[in-house]
Scaffold this motif. Structure first.
Motif, PDB file in Angstrom:
ATOM      1  N   ALA A  53      58.340  69.980   0.465  1.00 60.81           N
ATOM      2  CA  ALA A  53      59.647  70.331  -0.070  1.00 60.81           C
ATOM      3  C   ALA A  53      60.480  69.059  -0.237  1.00 60.81           C
ATOM      4  CB  ALA A  53      60.325  71.334   0.849  1.00 60.81           C
ATOM      5  N   ASP A  54      61.781  69.221  -0.403  1.00 58.95           N
ATOM      6  CA  ASP A  54      62.613  68.073  -0.770  1.00 58.95           C
ATOM      7  C   ASP A  54      62.685  66.987   0.292  1.00 58.95           C
ATOM      8  OD1 ASP A  54      64.109  70.627  -0.068  1.00 58.95           O
ATOM      9  OD2 ASP A  54      65.606  69.154   0.497  1.00 58.95           O
ATOM     10  N   THR A  55      62.365  67.306   1.555  1.00 65.35           N
ATOM     11  CA  THR A  55      62.433  66.283   2.602  1.00 65.35           C
ATOM     12  C   THR A  55      61.267  65.299   2.548  1.00 65.35           C
ATOM     13  OG1 THR A  55      61.491  67.952   4.091  1.00 65.35           O
ATOM     14  CG2 THR A  55      63.857  67.538   4.246  1.00 65.35           C
ATOM     15  N   ILE A  56      60.291  65.528   1.654  1.00 63.02           N
ATOM     16  CA  ILE A  56      59.255  64.505   1.477  1.00 63.02           C
ATOM     17  C   ILE A  56      59.412  63.774   0.142  1.00 63.02           C
ATOM     18  CG2 ILE A  56      57.661  65.887   2.868  1.00 63.02           C
ATOM     19  CD1 ILE A  56      55.872  66.071   0.290  1.00 63.02           C
ATOM     20  N   LYS A  57      60.341  64.220  -0.676  1.00 60.62           N
ATOM     21  CA  LYS A  57      60.522  63.548  -1.963  1.00 60.62           C
ATOM     22  C   LYS A  57      61.438  62.329  -1.761  1.00 60.62           C
ATOM     23  CE  LYS A  57      62.223  64.170  -6.618  1.00 60.62           C
ATOM     24  NZ  LYS A  57      63.493  63.445  -6.411  1.00 60.62           N
ATOM     25  N   THR A  58      60.877  61.315  -1.113  1.00 56.81           N
ATOM     26  CA  THR A  58      61.619  60.104  -0.786  1.00 56.81           C
ATOM     27  C   THR A  58      60.819  58.883  -1.215  1.00 56.81           C
ATOM     28  OG1 THR A  58      60.631  59.838   1.420  1.00 56.81           O
ATOM     29  CG2 THR A  58      62.562  61.283   1.255  1.00 56.81           C
ATOM     30  N   THR A  59      61.466  57.740  -1.211  1.00 51.92           N
ATOM     31  CA  THR A  59      60.761  56.507  -1.551  1.00 51.92           C
ATOM     32  C   THR A  59      59.734  56.153  -0.477  1.00 51.92           C
ATOM     33  OG1 THR A  59      62.645  55.307  -0.589  1.00 51.92           O
ATOM     34  CG2 THR A  59      62.605  55.551  -2.970  1.00 51.92           C
ATOM     35  N   ASP A  60      60.025  56.449   0.789  1.00 50.04           N
ATOM     36  CA  ASP A  60      59.075  56.158   1.868  1.00 50.04           C
ATOM     37  C   ASP A  60      57.791  56.971   1.715  1.00 50.04           C
ATOM     38  OD1 ASP A  60      60.688  54.298   3.057  1.00 50.04           O
ATOM     39  OD2 ASP A  60      61.370  55.588   4.684  1.00 50.04           O
TER      40      ASP A  60
END
Length: 386
Positions: free
Chosen positions: A260-267
């Protein structure tokens, strides 16, 4: 007895008398010269990069507004940010919410996590302070408080996106479901489970962790033992990075991960190319997907010397909409700002517009699906209905 005044005393009295009406008029103007905006985000711990990005968005907007000479009823006004660290903890969120109230903020942009937003919401509402949150759990607006405003689509729509996209785009039918034990994570996973079962997907492994766990050797072994083809997860980026390392150790990387959105990060992009597929559903669309996104990214990079980590463009826009509400209401009183936010179709410099329904849900919310490729999150599709 007749009182005789010298010329000097007479002039002094005349001066005071002339100043009195001006002072009275000034007293009628309740707009302060400094307007305080609260920002409550996780600024330490595992989610610090996301929280700092959200703070950066507000910081950039405030600097621009102050530089342009922001005025209310013709009076020059300066915005001041009061930033607090909720530490991604509900008890701390309540404490810092009270700190912001005591500091005299007129609006709060926060929090990142749904649990913290929900916990803090009654504290803001008690003083009529508008709370603009990126949090996605439906319970946030279901509280029925007039002061809650969501910046993006909620998890009811995101759960539909998870079920719809994975069942139509992934060939595998053997699924696993993982959540992080938070209000956000558990409820979104439960919604996704309903959608997956309706799509006839078999959930062979189902497990809940806490939001700090990074030891996933046993969980990885379960995925391999059950020959799971698709993992649907609502944990955070640093946790999936740890899980991928555990999968590498047992040579089981031919698996598709849909987060979900908590993994859609630059890291999270560190996982690109390691597993069979790495996807994310998110109500947070990339800045580069918007016409004005390139200009925002240039300004952000010039200021902070890095790319946005998550959703700084949404908090940047939120600050501009709050500023517009204050100007249109001709008041910096929290209750007046709330009333104007209920009416406004606010110009948002990057995302275009922000408007809320009577519950505080974002009218222009959509869910996008992204694939991690070549060091970027590439948009696959997006919808406001799914």
């Amino acid at each position: 007895m007749q009182l005789k005044l010298s010329r000097r005393h007479t002039l002094r009295l005349l001066s005071v008398g002339a100043a009195a009406p001006a002072a009275l008029l000034q007293g009628c103007d309740s707009t302060p010269s400094v307007i305080k905006i609260g920002v409550a985000q996780p600024l330490s711990g595992n989610l610090a990069a996301l929280g700092q990005d959200l703070l950066n968005g507000v910081t950039l907007a405030v600097e621009e507004l102050n530089k342009e000479g922001y005025k209310v009823k013709g009076k020059a006004v300066t915005f001041e940010i009061v930033a607090v660290d909720d530490k991604a903890d509900e008890a701390t969120a309540k404490q810092v919410a009270q700190q912001l109230v005591d500091a005299g903020v007129v609006a709060v942009i926060g929090h990142l996590n749904s649990g913290q937003s929900i916990a803090a919401a009654p504290i803001y509402a008690d003083k009529d302070i508008p709370q603009l949150a990126i949090s996605t759990n439906p319970k946030f607006t279901a509280l029925g408080l007039p002061t809650t405003f969501r910046l993006v689509a909620n998890d009811t729509l995101q759960a539909k996106a998870i079920g719809s996209y994975s069942s139509s785009q992934f060939p595998g039918t053997r699924y696993a479901l993982q959540d992080d034990g938070t209000v956000y994570g558990k409820d979104l996973a439960a919604g996704a489970e309903v959608q997956l079962k309706a799509a006839k997907r078999e959930i062979l492994v189902k497990q809940s962790f806490d939001d700090k766990t990074v030891a996933f050797d046993d969980f990885a072994a379960k995925l391999k033992a059950e020959n799971v083809q698709v993992l649907v997860t609502t944990v955070s980026d640093f946790q999936i990075i740890a899980l991928i390392e555990a999968l590498k150790k047992i040579d089981y990387t031919k698996i598709t991960i849909l987060g979900a959105d908590t993994i859609k990060t630059t890291d999270m992009l560190k996982g690109t190319g390691v597993v069979k597929g790495l996807y994310a559903t998110s109500p947070v669309l990339d800045a580069r997907e918007f016409t004005a996104g390139a200009a925002f990214l240039d300004k952000y990079r010039a200021k902070f010397k890095k790319d946005p980590a998550y959703a700084g463009h949404y908090t940047y826009d939120a600050m501009y909409v709050v500023a517009a509400a204050i100007r249109r209401a001709e008041s910096a009183k929290p209750k007046d700002i709330v009333a104007m936010l209920k009416k406004i179709d606010g110009y948002a410099p990057v995302t275009g517009s922000m408007k809320w329904d009577d519950k505080g849900e974002q009218r222009y919310g959509v869910i996008g699906v992204y694939s991690a490729n070549g060091g970027l999150w590439e948009s696959q599709m997006r919808s406001d209905s799914w």
